[in-house]
Design a protein around this motif. Structure first.
Motif, PDB file in Angstrom:
ATOM      1  N   GLY A   1      28.770  17.572 120.773  1.00  0.00           N
ATOM      2  CA  GLY A   1      29.359  18.421 119.208  1.00  0.00           C
ATOM      3  C   GLY A   1      28.115  16.975 118.444  1.00  0.00           C
ATOM      4  N   LEU A   2      28.472  17.994 117.399  1.00  0.00           N
ATOM      5  CA  LEU A   2      27.208  17.481 116.076  1.00  0.00           C
ATOM      6  C   LEU A   2      28.078  17.986 114.859  1.00  0.00           C
ATOM      7  N   VAL A   3      28.311  16.387 114.212  1.00  0.00           N
ATOM      8  CA  VAL A   3      28.486  16.988 112.406  1.00  0.00           C
ATOM      9  C   VAL A   3      26.975  16.635 111.675  1.00  0.00           C
ATOM     10  N   VAL A   4      27.108  17.676 110.505  1.00  0.00           N
ATOM     11  CA  VAL A   4      25.496  17.766 109.486  1.00  0.00           C
ATOM     12  C   VAL A   4      26.342  17.631 108.433  1.00  0.00           C
TER      13      VAL A   4
ATOM     14  N   LEU B   1      25.051  10.705 102.014  1.00  0.00           N
ATOM     15  CA  LEU B   1      25.929  10.065 102.172  1.00  0.00           C
ATOM     16  C   LEU B   1      27.556   9.708 101.402  1.00  0.00           C
ATOM     17  N   ARG B   2      27.245   9.655 100.103  1.00  0.00           N
ATOM     18  CA  ARG B   2      28.612  10.401  99.216  1.00  0.00           C
ATOM     19  C   ARG B   2      29.178  11.365  99.649  1.00  0.00           C
ATOM     20  N   LYS B   3      28.782  12.138 100.364  1.00  0.00           N
ATOM     21  CA  LYS B   3      29.750  13.990 100.463  1.00  0.00           C
ATOM     22  C   LYS B   3      30.322  13.316 101.833  1.00  0.00           C
ATOM     23  N   HIS B   4      29.587  12.523 102.674  1.00  0.00           N
ATOM     24  CA  HIS B   4      30.483  11.919 104.025  1.00  0.00           C
ATOM     25  C   HIS B   4      31.930  11.436 103.525  1.00  0.00           C
TER      26      HIS B   4
ATOM     27  N   ARG C   1      27.317   6.500 112.096  1.00  0.00           N
ATOM     28  CA  ARG C   1      27.321   7.279 113.631  1.00  0.00           C
ATOM     29  C   ARG C   1      27.599   8.327 114.038  1.00  0.00           C
ATOM     30  N   SER C   2      29.003   8.395 113.398  1.00  0.00           N
ATOM     31  CA  SER C   2      30.170   9.051 114.613  1.00  0.00           C
ATOM     32  C   SER C   2      30.553   9.451 113.645  1.00  0.00           C
ATOM     33  N   GLU C   3      31.049  11.008 113.428  1.00  0.00           N
ATOM     34  CA  GLU C   3      32.429  11.476 112.413  1.00  0.00           C
ATOM     35  C   GLU C   3      32.979  12.529 113.576  1.00  0.00           C
TER      36      GLU C   3
ATOM     37  N   ARG D   1      28.295  12.841 117.353  1.00  0.00           N
ATOM     38  CA  ARG D   1      27.494  12.462 116.455  1.00  0.00           C
ATOM     39  C   ARG D   1      27.187  12.927 115.558  1.00  0.00           C
ATOM     40  N   LEU D   2      27.087  11.726 114.064  1.00  0.00           N
ATOM     41  CA  LEU D   2      27.109  12.465 112.859  1.00  0.00           C
ATOM     42  C   LEU D   2      25.836  12.448 112.422  1.00  0.00           C
ATOM     43  N   LEU D   3      24.159  13.390 111.724  1.00  0.00           N
ATOM     44  CA  LEU D   3      23.154  12.894 111.157  1.00  0.00           C
ATOM     45  C   LEU D   3      23.495  13.677 109.256  1.00  0.00           C
ATOM     46  N   LEU D   4      23.296  12.706 108.948  1.00  0.00           N
ATOM     47  CA  LEU D   4      23.375  12.340 107.480  1.00  0.00           C
ATOM     48  C   LEU D   4      21.735  12.975 107.082  1.00  0.00           C
ATOM     49  N   GLY D   5      21.308  13.766 106.019  1.00  0.00           N
ATOM     50  CA  GLY D   5      20.907  13.299 104.790  1.00  0.00           C
ATOM     51  C   GLY D   5      19.769  14.810 104.529  1.00  0.00           C
ATOM     52  N   THR D   6      18.752  14.620 104.837  1.00  0.00           N
ATOM     53  CA  THR D   6      17.776  16.006 103.919  1.00  0.00           C
ATOM     54  C   THR D   6      17.951  16.983 105.362  1.00  0.00           C
TER      55      THR D   6
END
Length: 450
Positions: free
Chosen positions: A270-273, A283-286, A357-359, A363-368
């Motif tokens: 699984g992957l949360v983007v 980061l703020r959206k997370h 790192r996780s949500e 695995r959590l990927l944050l950014g552009t």
């Protein structure tokens, strides 16, 4: 002709309002959509635009009535997938089904029917139900112990495989003009085991994939055994390269010990983007979508969820992995809880770092979009994973954003398809076609041991 060049596999979860429980407040749409078939058709069409391998439906045959929560599993996934397959071409469907509360014959018949109707686009995610509320919906018996549920699941799939192969029209010889068919193309399976006694044969013929692709989720010892014996697509919780490599090796080594070719296994965690024009925006959206509201809120949630005394807790001190090992006898799923343990075993992280790192146990990927594409390719390029199951915080918003902003980058970098080519999801994943014959497990083992 199938394209033999390795490509990134991507599925996408489209349960109700999205993956994160608090993100529904910030999505497009209304709360009544979650029981509207047209809503899931629109999500599937959006996933088709993004050329995903399959849309993924988790399932839990019980309605959680917490007034502060939301229904997350509604329409039966196999019925929904069958309807969607008639409306949206190409894309595959992952339907989650319980081995604890099903019969092998009924499941084999329904799934083989859906696979034939869809032209070979069905993946079934077999789970052993762990919630007592589910057990209460299927009689007065309590939930069976974990080891019994996994033993039953393994035999369940043994029986299903025999049934899927029990009527194979390709075995027909010359049929005389006065006969409709060669009845010897079907045979009984005469299974007698610890949990099931099934005669067969199945009254649905072998499908275009041999049988539906089998997905499995679970990282406990019982889950790994089941994945190694039967799983073709492994849905799991991998938060880092070392943890992913260790997990993949464990599953494939276990498969070899069972006499199975490990080349028939794909790791698709699984992957949360969460995307932003900048990393700070992501980061703020997370913080917003998670419901925590701030980084301090994320840390407070981490402390509460892991039973840590908040007094004197230092969010910038390195965490001890052993502190987070889940009780192997707990009712909840053990595998997802092991993801954090595996991450902390291989990396020295603080709570402040770990919460990014996780949500939702993935695995959590944050950014552009570029940063997210880099992160996706990173673990795929060296074979740590074969792809991902994207779990969007919000549906449809985060699926649409991923399709519009991340997919073109993956395509430009040559790692992701630009059109659908293969007809079946089995071909799309490069998985072997099941051998003919009722005793598939035995014949596969013999083939591998030669």
């Amino acid at each position: 002709m199938a394209n033999t060049q390795r490509k990134l596999n991507l599925n996408v979860g489209i349960n109700t309002t999205g993956y994160l429980g608090n993100a529904w407040k910030y999505r497009t749409g209304n709360r009544h959509e979650i029981t509207d078939p047209d809503y899931y058709r629109r999500l599937t069409e959006l996933a088709h635009k993004g050329l995903f391998d399959a849309v993924f439906f988790s399932d839990h045959p019980a309605l959680m009535t917490d007034p502060n929560g939301r229904p997350f599993h509604t329409i039966d996934p196999l019925i929904l997938c069958t309807a969607l397959a008639a409306q949206v071409p190409d894309i595959g469907f992952v339907a989650t089904m319980s081995s604890t509360y099903n019969s092998p014959y009924n499941l084999a018949r329904r799934t083989q029917s859906t696979d034939i109707i869809s032209g070979g686009r069905l993946i079934i995610n077999i789970v052993s139900s762990f919630n007592p509320n589910v057990a209460a919906n299927f009689g007065s018996e309590p939930l069976p112990p974990r080891n019994q549920r996994y033993a039953k699941a393994s035999e369940f799939l043994d029986v299903a495989k025999k049934l899927w192969a029990s009527w194979d029209p390709s075995r027909e010889g010359d049929v005389p003009d006065d006969r409709f068919w060669d009845a010897t193309s079907a045979h009984t399976i005469d299974h007698q085991g610890s949990y099931f006694t099934v005669k067969g044969p199945l009254n649905v013929p072998r499908g275009p994939q041999g049988h539906p692709v089998i997905a499995q989720a679970g990282a406990s010892e019982g889950g790994i055994d089941l994945a190694a014996r039967h799983g073709e697509i492994i849905y799991c919780n991998i938060l880092s390269r070392p943890a992913g490599q260790a997990f993949g090796k464990k599953v494939r080594d276990r498969a070899i010990s069972f006499g199975r070719d490990p080349l028939g296994i794909r790791i698709v965690p699984g992957l949360v983007v969460i995307l932003g024009e900048t990393r700070e925006e992501a980061l703020r959206k997370h913080e917003l979508f998670s419901g925590a509201g701030s980084e301090d809120g994320l840390i407070a949630r981490f402390v509460k969820e892991n039973g840590i005394d908040p007094d004197g807790f230092d969010a910038d001190a390195v965490l001890d992995a052993e502190r987070f090992i889940p009780d192997p006898n707990r009712l909840q799923a053990v595998g997802m809880g092991l993801g954090l343990v595996d991450l902390l075993t291989h990396e020295k992280l603080t709570a402040r770092e770990a919460v990014r790192r996780s949500e939702g146990h993935h695995r959590l990927l944050l950014g552009t979009p570029e940063e997210v594409a880099d992160g996706i390719i990173d673990l795929w390029a060296d074979g740590t994973v074969d792809g991902y199951t994207l779990q969007p915080p919000r549906a449809p918003d985060d699926i649409e954003e991923f399709v519009d902003k991340v997919v073109p980058i993956l395509q430009d970098r040559g790692v992701y398809r630009t059109r659908y080519e293969e007809k079946t999801v089995r071909e799309r994943y490069g998985l072997p076609f099941p051998e003919a014959g009722a005793d598939i497990g035995r014949s596969a083992a013999i083939s591998w041991l030669r």
